[in-house]
Design an enzyme around this catalytic site. Structure first.
Site, PDB file in Angstrom:
ATOM      1  CB  SER A 141      -0.870   0.028   1.260  1.00  0.00           C
ATOM      2  OG  SER A 141      -1.476   1.301   1.399  1.00  0.00           O
ATOM      3  CE1 TYR A 154      -3.894  -2.400   5.020  1.00  0.00           C
ATOM      4  CE2 TYR A 154      -3.261  -0.137   4.506  1.00  0.00           C
ATOM      5  CZ  TYR A 154      -3.774  -1.358   4.112  1.00  0.00           C
ATOM      6  OH  TYR A 154      -4.165  -1.542   2.798  1.00  0.00           O
TER       7      TYR A 154
HETATM    8  P1  NAP Z   1     -11.492  -6.022   0.320  1.00  0.00           P
HETATM    9  O1  NAP Z   1     -12.462  -5.850  -0.781  1.00  0.00           O
HETATM   10  O2  NAP Z   1     -11.931  -5.839   1.718  1.00  0.00           O
HETATM   11  O3  NAP Z   1     -10.808  -7.445   0.150  1.00  0.00           O
HETATM   12  C1  NAP Z   1     -10.030  -8.036   1.157  1.00  0.00           C
HETATM   13  C2  NAP Z   1      -9.866  -9.490   0.813  1.00  0.00           C
HETATM   14  O4  NAP Z   1      -9.054 -10.106   1.834  1.00  0.00           O
HETATM   15  C3  NAP Z   1     -11.194 -10.226   0.771  1.00  0.00           C
HETATM   16  O5  NAP Z   1     -11.246 -11.048  -0.358  1.00  0.00           O
HETATM   17  C4  NAP Z   1     -11.147 -11.066   2.030  1.00  0.00           C
HETATM   18  O6  NAP Z   1     -11.802 -12.304   1.878  1.00  0.00           O
HETATM   19  C5  NAP Z   1      -9.660 -11.318   2.189  1.00  0.00           C
HETATM   20  N1  NAP Z   1      -9.411 -11.736   3.556  1.00  0.00           N
HETATM   21  C6  NAP Z   1      -9.624 -11.028   4.699  1.00  0.00           C
HETATM   22  N2  NAP Z   1      -9.352 -11.787   5.770  1.00  0.00           N
HETATM   23  C7  NAP Z   1      -8.968 -13.003   5.296  1.00  0.00           C
HETATM   24  C8  NAP Z   1      -8.554 -14.205   5.907  1.00  0.00           C
HETATM   25  N3  NAP Z   1      -8.485 -14.314   7.245  1.00  0.00           N
HETATM   26  N4  NAP Z   1      -8.237 -15.265   5.126  1.00  0.00           N
HETATM   27  C9  NAP Z   1      -8.314 -15.168   3.772  1.00  0.00           C
HETATM   28  N5  NAP Z   1      -8.685 -14.037   3.127  1.00  0.00           N
HETATM   29  C10 NAP Z   1      -9.011 -12.970   3.883  1.00  0.00           C
HETATM   30  O7  NAP Z   1     -10.279  -5.008   0.164  1.00  0.00           O
HETATM   31  P2  NAP Z   1      -9.410  -4.583  -1.121  1.00  0.00           P
HETATM   32  O8  NAP Z   1      -9.451  -3.121  -1.184  1.00  0.00           O
HETATM   33  O9  NAP Z   1      -9.778  -5.372  -2.302  1.00  0.00           O
HETATM   34  O10 NAP Z   1      -7.954  -5.003  -0.595  1.00  0.00           O
HETATM   35  C11 NAP Z   1      -7.136  -5.961  -1.213  1.00  0.00           C
HETATM   36  C12 NAP Z   1      -5.688  -5.695  -0.825  1.00  0.00           C
HETATM   37  O11 NAP Z   1      -5.300  -4.403  -1.336  1.00  0.00           O
HETATM   38  C13 NAP Z   1      -5.451  -5.640   0.682  1.00  0.00           C
HETATM   39  O12 NAP Z   1      -4.230  -6.254   0.990  1.00  0.00           O
HETATM   40  C14 NAP Z   1      -5.385  -4.156   0.955  1.00  0.00           C
HETATM   41  O13 NAP Z   1      -4.624  -3.894   2.112  1.00  0.00           O
HETATM   42  C15 NAP Z   1      -4.713  -3.663  -0.292  1.00  0.00           C
HETATM   43  N6  NAP Z   1      -4.900  -2.233  -0.560  1.00  0.00           N
HETATM   44  C16 NAP Z   1      -6.148  -1.725  -0.743  1.00  0.00           C
HETATM   45  C17 NAP Z   1      -6.285  -0.355  -0.997  1.00  0.00           C
HETATM   46  C18 NAP Z   1      -7.630   0.290  -1.221  1.00  0.00           C
HETATM   47  O14 NAP Z   1      -7.678   1.525  -1.270  1.00  0.00           O
HETATM   48  N7  NAP Z   1      -8.700  -0.457  -1.388  1.00  0.00           N
HETATM   49  C19 NAP Z   1      -5.154   0.466  -1.059  1.00  0.00           C
HETATM   50  C20 NAP Z   1      -3.906  -0.096  -0.858  1.00  0.00           C
HETATM   51  C21 NAP Z   1      -3.789  -1.449  -0.612  1.00  0.00           C
HETATM   52  P3  NAP Z   1     -13.142 -12.664   2.679  1.00  0.00           P
HETATM   53  O15 NAP Z   1     -13.946 -11.419   2.709  1.00  0.00           O
HETATM   54  O16 NAP Z   1     -13.723 -13.774   1.866  1.00  0.00           O
HETATM   55  O17 NAP Z   1     -12.679 -13.089   4.028  1.00  0.00           O
END
Ligand code: NAP
Length: 247
Positions: A141, A154
């Site tokens: 991130s 985080y």
């Molecule tokens: P999201 O829609 O909340 O997706 C998070 C994913 O992580 C979900 O598929 C969830 O699966 C999975 N997850 C959570 N706990 C888990 C566990 N215990 N075991 C297995 N899977 C698990 O968020 P996103 O925005 O797509 O984020 C994806 C990645 O991008 C993350 O690493 C986040 O930190 C990073 N990121 C996001 C942003 C942003 O602005 N959105 C910015 C920078 C980095 P379930 O729901 O099925 O548990």
């Protein structure tokens, strides 16, 4: 086709979420066989049904360190030739100022965003080393680089991913394996949907490109790093943030 991934298999964690599902769609579009992980089977099954053939659902909780070994074994068995591309994407936030941060929220965030990737990569990379080809891609991130108030847990986990990848890139470079990260800025997904209108307006103003990112912006970067064409790129972090930080 440029970035052709036909004949390659990819394990994408967090594929039930915003960025993970876009990554899965993009890799599949380039011809990769997919193994998609998350804890919500229903979301994973929906995605698998949408994509059609060459998609396997592997539900599993990455917060449970003991089960990661079994999960990795199952993933390797599903695919005929093991896993070629590992996308460590699963992540959570538990935001709080440090003085109020609970031990639980500290450890949960470090465990899922950073430690689960250690365990999963350690298992999956053995097959890549034998086959002398592999791609390990972490979704870090922008805050792992710039910091962000309220996200010490985080930011530390995401910065840790970058150090981890650089060290591992050095360990496996001679085996045809590249290890890289993507550092997204603010991307419209369920993780950021709780932001208020005011917060979104303020964030948008800090992005030179003038909009929040889409999950597809991150997915395109994953496709590139996974490709044969990116074989000379390792140990790096690709910033996908609309220009909001230029480290
Ligand atoms: P999201 O829609 O909340 O997706 C998070 C994913 O992580 C979900 O598929 C969830 O699966 C999975 N997850 C959570 N706990 C888990 C566990 N215990 N075991 C297995 N899977 C698990 O968020 P996103 O925005 O797509 O984020 C994806 C990645 O991008 C993350 O690493 C986040 O930190 C990073 N990121 C996001 C942003 C942003 O602005 N959105 C910015 C920078 C980095 P379930 O729901 O099925 O548990």
């Amino acid at each position: 086709m440029v970035f052709n991934l036909k004949g390659k298999s990819a394990l994408v964690t967090g594929a039930s979420g915003g960025i993970g599902s876009a990554v899965a769609r993009a890799l599949h579009n380039q011809g990769a066989e997919l193994i998609i992980n998350g804890t919500r089977s229903s979301e994973l099954e929906k995605l698998a049904a949408e994509l059609g053939n060459k998609v396997h659902v592997l539900q599993g909780d990455l917060a449970d360190t003991n089960s990661i070994g079994c999960l990795a074994e199952a993933a390797e068995k599903i695919s005929d030739n093991g896993i070629d591309i590992l996308v460590n994407n699963a992540g959570i936030t538990r935001d709080s100022l440090l003085v109020r941060l609970s031990d639980q929220d500290l450890m949960d965030v470090i465990n899922l965003n950073l430690i689960s990737g250690f365990h999963l990569t350690r298992k999956i990379i053995r097959g890549m080393m034998k086959r002398k080809w592999g791609r390990v891609i972490g979704i870090s991130s922008v805050v792992g680089i710039t910091g962000n108030a309220g996200q010490t847990n985080y930011a530390a986990a995401k910065a840790g991913m970058i150090g981890f990848s650089k060290a591992l890139a050095l360990e496996v470079a001679s085996r045809g394996i590249t290890v890289n990260n993507i550092a997204p800025g603010f991307i419209k997904t369920p993780m950021t949907e709780d932001l208020s209108e005011e917060q979104i307006t303020r964030l948008q103003a800090s992005v030179p490109i003038g909009r929040l990112g889409e999950a597809e912006d991150v997915a395109a970067a994953v496709v590139y790093l996974a490709s044969l064409e990116a074989s000379y790129v390792t140990g790096t972090t690709l910033n996908v943030n609309g220009g909001m930080a230029m480290p």
